[in-house]
Motif scaffolding. Structure first.
Motif, PDB file in Angstrom:
ATOM      1  N   SER A  77       0.475  -0.991  -0.133  1.00 14.69           N
ATOM      2  CA  SER A  77      -0.087  -0.294  -0.004  1.00 14.69           C
ATOM      3  C   SER A  77       1.266   1.439  -0.113  1.00 14.69           C
ATOM      4  O   SER A  77       1.871   1.432   0.518  1.00 14.69           O
ATOM      5  N   GLN A  78       0.077   1.881  -0.670  1.00 15.84           N
ATOM      6  CA  GLN A  78       1.468   3.839  -0.672  1.00 15.84           C
ATOM      7  C   GLN A  78       0.594   4.345   0.222  1.00 15.84           C
ATOM      8  O   GLN A  78       1.651   5.045   0.813  1.00 15.84           O
ATOM      9  N   LYS A  79      -0.627   4.000   1.404  1.00  8.38           N
ATOM     10  CA  LYS A  79      -0.346   5.259   2.640  1.00  8.38           C
ATOM     11  C   LYS A  79      -1.752   4.320   3.008  1.00  8.38           C
ATOM     12  O   LYS A  79      -1.882   3.871   3.334  1.00  8.38           O
ATOM     13  N   ASN A  80      -1.224   4.922   3.743  1.00  4.16           N
ATOM     14  CA  ASN A  80      -2.073   3.865   5.547  1.00  4.16           C
ATOM     15  C   ASN A  80      -3.058   5.056   6.024  1.00  4.16           C
ATOM     16  O   ASN A  80      -1.763   6.236   6.452  1.00  4.16           O
ATOM     17  N   HIS A  81      -4.331   4.383   6.382  1.00  6.64           N
ATOM     18  CA  HIS A  81      -4.596   5.835   7.832  1.00  6.64           C
ATOM     19  C   HIS A  81      -4.999   5.626   9.105  1.00  6.64           C
ATOM     20  O   HIS A  81      -5.626   4.291   9.091  1.00  6.64           O
ATOM     21  N   TYR A  82      -4.445   5.699   9.602  1.00 11.53           N
ATOM     22  CA  TYR A  82      -4.583   5.377  11.692  1.00 11.53           C
ATOM     23  C   TYR A  82      -5.721   6.338  12.624  1.00 11.53           C
ATOM     24  O   TYR A  82      -5.273   7.197  12.387  1.00 11.53           O
TER      25      TYR A  82
END
Length: 226
Positions: free
Chosen positions: A77-82
């Motif tokens: 994945s290019q970006k992860n949101h937490y």
């Protein structure tokens, strides 16, 4: 429920080669849902040059955060949101809905993966219900691929993941805090082998989904939970 989803189901489940569009957002209520539910298909999408981001809705422990960093590196994945909401707090949570709406608006995905309406956890169901309320706040225009983690679903599309099964297995194995509770590798392996054999003898592993436009998915949810 079957009466509602019957129009979407075919006797022979279509074997799809690629996802709708390029930008994919995976919504995972918990860190490991993405690995069990849709990792193989998403890994194939990334390998084909697709863009993937993951939105993790809840936070469990610092150890699980270490596990997820290893897992998502396998997925690519290019970006992860937490979002870091406590577990079992998503249902009816307006702050969660606002955060999810902000992420969806920012990513502007072509395809969204999320747990199916009846996946057996309140946080999983809450994600689908949140989509209904988000529709009232922002424009939504994407294809939904809903996946199963804790409960089987009636699928209407299938992806052959035989060539990436070992990567999916490795990704699930990153979540040692979860595999000590349930053998998620065995769960995914049996389910993926079952659908592969149903589709075509000789296929080794397949992931299945309930696919619908977001408008169809919301309409279905309103009928089910009216």
């Amino acid at each position: 429920m079957y009466e509602y989803i019957r129009p979407f189901i075919n006797y022979s489940i279509p074997d799809e080669e690629c996802l709708y569009g390029n930008k994919v957002l995976v919504i995972a209520p918990h860190q490991n849902d993405e690995a069990v539910g849709c990792a193989g298909t998403v890994i194939k999408h990334v390998k084909a040059g697709g863009h993937v981001e993951i939105a993790f809705c809840t936070h469990d422990s610092s150890e699980r955060m270490k596990e997820v960093s290893r897992a998502v590196s396998i997925m690519g994945s290019q970006k992860n949101h937490y979002m870091q909401f406590p577990m079992q707090t998503l249902s009816g949570n307006k702050n969660f809905e606002d955060n999810l709406a902000m992420i969806i608006n920012k990513v502007d995905p072509d395809t969204v993966f999320l747990p199916f309406w009846f996946d057996k956890h309140s946080d999983h169901i809450a994600v689908s219900k949140a989509i209904i309320n988000i529709k009232q706040k922002i424009d939504l225009n994407f294809m939904v691929y809903s996946y199963a983690v804790l409960s089987p679903l009636n699928p209407n599309c299938l992806f052959d993941i035989s060539d990436v099964w070992e990567l999916k297995k490795k990704m699930i194995e990153c979540y040692k805090t979860q595999t000590v509770l349930r053998d998620y590798v065995k769960i995914a392996q049996w389910l993926n082998q079952y659908w592969a054999e149903i589709k075509r003898p000789g296929m080794l592993y397949a992931e299945t989904f309930f696919k619908a436009t977001v408008q169809e998915y919301i309409s279905l949810g309103k009928r089910i939970f009216k």
